[in-house]
Each structure stands twice: as C-alpha cells, then as structure tokens.
Design an enzyme around this catalytic site. Structure first.
Site, short mmCIF file in Angstrom:
data_model
loop_
_atom_site.label_atom_id
_atom_site.label_comp_id
_atom_site.label_asym_id
_atom_site.label_seq_id
_atom_site.Cartn_x
_atom_site.Cartn_y
_atom_site.Cartn_z
N ASP A 338 0.68 -1.26 -0.17
CA ASP A 338 0.05 -0.06 -0.03
C ASP A 338 0.79 1.29 0.03
O ASP A 338 1.93 1.33 0.72
CB ASP A 338 -1.10 -0.03 1.28
CG ASP A 338 -1.72 1.34 1.36
OD1 ASP A 338 -2.58 1.48 0.42
OD2 ASP A 338 -1.28 1.87 2.30
N GLU A 375 1.65 -0.46 -5.07
CA GLU A 375 1.09 0.69 -5.39
C GLU A 375 1.89 1.92 -5.41
O GLU A 375 2.53 2.28 -4.52
CB GLU A 375 -0.20 1.02 -4.46
CG GLU A 375 -1.14 2.15 -4.87
CD GLU A 375 -2.13 2.36 -3.40
OE1 GLU A 375 -3.06 2.73 -3.78
OE2 GLU A 375 -1.67 2.13 -2.30
#
Length: 684
Positions: A338, A375
């Site tokens: 993330d 990401e």
C-alpha cells in the site's frame, strides 16, 4: 519456586519458544529501562509478574532481552518503557503506557482495548493490547506447498475478508460470518469463478477505532501489529485462535490451487500524528520508527494517515523480518504494498534514487518466489508508475484504470492511450526487458466505485461517511447511463449491463495480469459511496442474493476468465510485436477498415487482431465505444477457417458469451458492432 530468569539473547526479535522457556527480545534505543509484563489471562487487568530488565545484563547494543523459563506458547505479555518524554526532541517514552511488542505474532485483550486510554494521560494497562507467544513449529501444514502460479496465468480477486461473508445471506454459520473460517466455506465459489489468487485487504492486526468519531476503520489500513492476524477476523476466541484459523484458511486455499496475496501497510501505523495514542513503536523508539518534521514534535505525513513509517535500518529489518515470517511460517504467496512510494523516501521525505528498503525486498532470497506488487504512489504527491524501484516489482497500473474508464465512457482522444493499455502499457513501462505481466490491470479496486456504481453514478455519494461528501476521489471517470443511481428503466439497465461487460472484456482481453474487485462479477453496489473505508454494513458486504440475481453476468465473467486462461496469447510474459507478418505472437491494429486504425481525437472505436502462430490462435477483437452502430471489416482467413463469435456484449445472455466449442460462425466479411459494445471473434 520459579526457575532462575536468565539474561537471554538478542536474536531473534520477538518472543521465541525454546526448550524450557521463552526468549524475549525488543529493540529500543530511547528507553532507559524496560519491564516485561506477564499476564495469567488475556483479559487480566494487571500482570501477574513484572520482570525488570537490567541494562547491564539484559541489554546488548540497543536490544533488550531476557529468557523466562517455565512458560511457552499461549503466554500473554506486554512491555512498559522508562525514558524521557520530550516531544520537542522527538522522544515519547511514557511509562504509564503498556506497549505491544512490534514482533508480536498474536494479539489479545482486544475486547477491553481503548484507543483513548492509550492517547490520554494515565495508566492504560487494563485497556491495552497484549501479545501472545506463538510457537510456529507445532502447526501441521500437511505438506502444504506454495502454488507458485506465474503472473502470466494469474487472475487476482481483491477482497475484504469480513465483507465476503458478513451478510446474513452468505450461507455460513453466524459465528463464522466475516471470518477466515467463513472465507474457507466460499472457496468453491472462488474456484468456480476461475480466479487464481485472492488479494486480501489488510489482515495484519489493525485499529478499527482509528477513524472519524462514531465510525470505524473497517478496511484495516491502520496497522499496529505487522506479524499478527486481526483478531476480529477469527471465529475462535482463544489467544492462538486467529493464527491457527488463518493458517487453516491458507492451507485450504492452496489445496484449491489459489494463492494468497496480502495487502500490507508499511507506510504508516495506527499511532497517528502527535495527538495519537502510544501503542507500541512510539513509546519504544519514536525517532527510529517514524519520519519526523524539523520540529521533532510533529510527524511527516506522506501516507495521509498522520504519520509515515521510517525506512532506516531498523525499520528495514522489521519489514523484512515480517515479510519473511509471513512467507516461511504462514505460507503467504505474495504482497501488495500500500502506498509503496512512501517506502522510497529517506528520513527527510526526499525520494531516493535507489531506495534500500525496496531493493532489499526485491532481492531477498526468502521472498524470491513470491509476488511483490507496488501501489506506486503515495499521499504526498509522489507518483512512480513506470519508474518504481527494483527488478521484480509488479505495479498497479493506475493509467489502465483511468484510460479504460474514459474510453468505455466515450470521452474523446482516448483511442491511442487505450491501445497502449491493451498492450500492457509500453509507453509507461519502457524499461528494457520489462515483463508485460508485471502490469496489474484493473478497472476497479477497493478504493473508488465498484463496477456497478461506475456505470450508475456520475458523482460520489459519501454522505454516510460523516465528512459532508468531502472524502473520496472526485475524478471517477464514471457515467450513470442517463439516470443517477437505482432505476427501473429497462433501457438504462440494459445499457449499464452492457457497459459492465465492455469493461470486463477490455480487462481480460488486454495484456497484463488482471485484477477483479470482489463482487464486480455480480454487480455489487456501494450505492455510490467511493470511499467506504468506514462502512461495516450492507453497503460494503457481499450480497449473496446477487449471485442468483445477476447469474447472467456471473456466467459472462466466468467465461472471460476461462478464455483468458485457456488461450496462450493471453499468457505471454512479453509485449506483443506490432506487425502484419510474424511467426511470433503479434497484434495488428484496425479501425472499421482493416489496417486503418483511427487515432484521431473524435474516434471512439478500435479493433485489433491477435495471432499466436505457434499455438494456431487467431482472434479479432472490436471495441465500439461510439453511440451508434459501426460495421467493421474482418480479416480474411486461411485454409478454409471461419470466424466464430465468442463475445458480443450487445446480445442478451447466453449469446453474449459463447464457449469456443459452441461459438457460432460469422459469415459476412463485415461485423456490425452495436453502439457501446465489445466483440471477440476466433478463427476455427
């Protein structure tokens, strides 16, 4: 009489079961004293034993350690740290706060936990999280092995563990709803759908109270224990239950040939900003674990969540130890990082050319067989899609999402960009030797509209989140097909269904690794909420009635997945050649006329031919995003072959998707592609 406590050893970190006892080891540069607290029960308000560590005997460099005989797996423990509380110097030791071991393999006392008690002055022992000693060597994995499915054959299903079976109509026992055990009961559904990997939204133990007042952090992007599965996702209430139930789930998924990828949040923790609680890292070694502003009392915030985890040697060790543990002891197959770009910043927040943490992950031998997915951006404005560090990282392809949405919606000037997305984005991933299957293609993900809402809402509707609809993305590139939200208009509903099928066709007919959001295959809706991070309700849950209600779309999706898994042309590691004559897999672009693609600003359609000569595969694919019917010239075939229709999204089910064996023949030399439709033909 208790056995003599020994000094212990400085390795490994955490609580390690050994013969006749447990070795405890903890890193803290800032504490001047450490107390180990041992509890007889998970919810005991106070410890039954307090062992004060002597820095002369129980400290090596910055590692505090002790060996306690006579205890083992299941022992509940925590720490207190003495030291300076001087926020202006970046020091936040607070003896009043009971601290969770950063390496705790399990967490307990969750029912009594209070975030406010950890934030406000005073002793919080009765309401503090505690660790549980875990012995990883005793679990029977029954010869479980990692499936090791290559990216080229991978179909990822992003899902929230709780939402998948929380709904009363999920068909699982009440005590298993929203748990790892509940997910296990739905493995046949996942297997039949055809996906090869589940990407689980955060399952590391997180703080659900890290949210707006009256709401909760339901998604779990608020980690406090990186080594421990979240207690709330377990149907068991014994201290070791969450660990064992998680391993049972992994083992069951592997038996079904499905990999398990974890969404991991190393960019920040649940301790938040300078007004946040003292739960673990902050009270042990604040400056080692967090990036601080020049004003050392404040935290740098590249995560958008109050703080940013450090990327120095200590943090790198923790991250690597954590990843290795989940792979070696918990049999995890990969990780999605993330806001991974936050991990590329130095202690001052400056992006590094060669970030040591990311390269350490990329080159670690324990992780060599795993999938690592970035990401490649953060909340501080750093955007690294196409330029992320390392040789092995795959990336969430954000431009694929945006450009495909805009093309299917009918925006001008999108034909050329979407052609690049179909080919795994060589304009973005230009590094020599870059694998096409390292582009993770997606239309939707947890963050934003579901696929149903993408074609049902022009605007976000996040009023339920309590922020006056100010949260969530504004640039959704969505189109409601003429009516905002729910409608009984059959024409609007038919158009929405067709648009959903167009999106799915684009996803699975493009080069790269496809990722499908949980429930998109049956039109799961969040009623226009594009930031449902705080919604533990039917707004977020998988409504299993939709499986029957939208059986036609489910059938269509299964067919596309099976087609992409059957044909070799969709399982290539490298980008297709763009040519008319080649014995290698290649692509040829067309418009309504063969060999004449229209790349103009006002063009809304594209066609292309895919050939894999070595496997005798020949497809012709049409995307007509225009609002009128267009006729497309078909390539002439060889050796008496004919074109057969697999997909036409303008046709009703079951004619919208036909398996190869029953695909009808297409006779004319032109194919009429209806307005806003997708067509897939195969030569047989």
């Amino acid at each position: 009489m208790k056995s003599t406590i020994l000094p212990g050893e400085s390795f490994p970190l955490g609580a390690t079961v050994r013969d006749r006892g447990v070795n405890f080891c903890l890193f803290s540069r800032e504490c001047t004293g450490i107390d180990l607290l041992l509890f007889d029960q998970p919810d005991a308000p106070h410890p039954s034993r307090v062992i004060s560590l002597d820095p002369r005997q129980n400290k090596t460099a910055q590692y505090w350690h002790v060996f306690v005989p006579g205890i083992g797996a299941g022992q509940v423990y925590a720490y207190r740290g003495d030291g300076p509380y001087e926020p202006r110097r970046g020091l936040r030791c607070d003896r009043d706060k009971v601290l969770l071991d950063p390496y705790a393999r399990a967490v307990t006392n969750w029912e009594n936990y209070s975030r406010d008690a950890a934030r406000l002055p005073g002793d919080n022992c009765p309401k503090a999280l505690r660790g549980v000693v875990v012995d990883s060597t005793t679990y029977d994995w029954e010869e479980d092995v990692h499936p090791r499915i290559p990216y080229s054959r991978t179909v990822i299903y992003e899902m929230h563990v709780a939402s998948f079976t929380r709904h009363p109509n999920a068909g699982v026992a009440v005590e298993k709803r929203g748990t790892f055990a509940g997910l296990m009961e739905k493995i046949p559904y996942l297997k039949e759908l055809g996906i090869t990997a589940v990407e689980l939204m955060p399952i590391h133990h997180f703080d659900p109270y890290d949210a707006c007042p009256g709401l909760e952090n339901y998604w779990g992007y608020s980690t406090i224990a990186f080594f421990a599965p979240y207690v709330g996702y377990s149907s068991r209430r014994d201290p070791l239950g969450p660990v064992d139930e998680f391993r049972d789930m992994v083992k069951a998924l592997h038996r079904a040939g499905i990999e398990v990828i974890l969404d991991v949040v190393f960019n920040h923790t649940a301790e938040g900003n300078e007004d946040g609680p003292t739960l673990s890292f902050r009270g042990l070694s604040n400056q080692d674990y967090y990036m601080l502003e020049e004003d050392l009392s404040r935290y740098r915030n590249f995560s958008g969540c109050g703080n940013t985890f450090e990327t120095n040697a200590i943090a790198t060790r923790l991250v690597l130890d954590c990843l290795r543990y989940w792979v070696s002891d918990m049999h995890i197959d990969g990780f999605r990082f993330d806001l991974a770009s936050a991990l590329s910043r130095d202690s001052d927040g400056v992006p590094l050319k060669d970030p040591h943490l990311l390269w350490a992950i990329d080159t670690d031998p324990t992780l060599a067989g795993t999938k690592i997915i970035a990401e490649a951006w953060d909340a501080g404005g750093l955007y690294q899609v196409g330029s992320f560090a390392g040789d092995r990282f795959a990336e969430w392809n954000g431009p694929f999402r945006d450009d495909v949405r805009r093309f299917i919606k009918g925006d001008p000037g999108m034909v050329k960009p979407v052609a690049a997305r179909i080919m795994a984005s060589p304009d973005i991933y230009s590094k020599p030797g870059r694998r096409a299957d390292h582009s993770i293609n997606f239309i939707t993900c947890h963050d934003g509209f579901t696929l149903n809402d993408l074609v049902s809402y022009n605007e976000k509707h996040n009023q339920a989140n309590g922020e006056d609809n100010g949260d969530g993305m504004d640039a959704n590139y969505s189109w409601n097909c003429g009516v905002e939200g729910l409608t009984q208009d059959p024409e609007v509903e038919a158009l929405r269904q067709r648009q959903i099928k167009n999106f799915l066709t684009m996803l699975f007919m493009s080069q790269g690794t496809p990722m499908l959001l949980m429930g998109d295959e049956v039109r799961r809706s969040q009623q226009g909420n594009n930031n449902a991070y705080c919604q533990d309700s039917e707004l977020s849950w998988f409504d299993w009635d939709c499986v029957g209600k939208h059986a036609d779309l489910l059938r269509f999706t299964k067919g596309l997945i099976n087609l992409s898994q059957t044909l070799q042309i969709f399982q290539l590691e490298h980008i297709l050649a763009v040519t008319y004559a080649s014995q290698s897999p290649h692509i040829v672009w067309h418009g309504t006329t063969l060999g004449e693609p229209d790349w103009g600003e006002n063009s809304h359609s594209i066609a292309f031919t895919l050939r894999h000569p070595n496997h005798h595969e020949w497809l012709h694919i049409i995307f007509n995003a225009y609002w009128e019917l267009l006729c497309f010239e078909l390539p002439p075939l060889e050796h008496g072959e004919t074109w057969h229709r697999i997909v036409d999204t303008a046709l009703p089910s079951p004619d919208d998707f036909c398996p190869i064996k029953s695909a009808p023949v297409v006779e004319p030399a032109f194919y009429p592609a209806h307005a806003r439709s997708a067509v897939v033909l195969i030569a047989l």
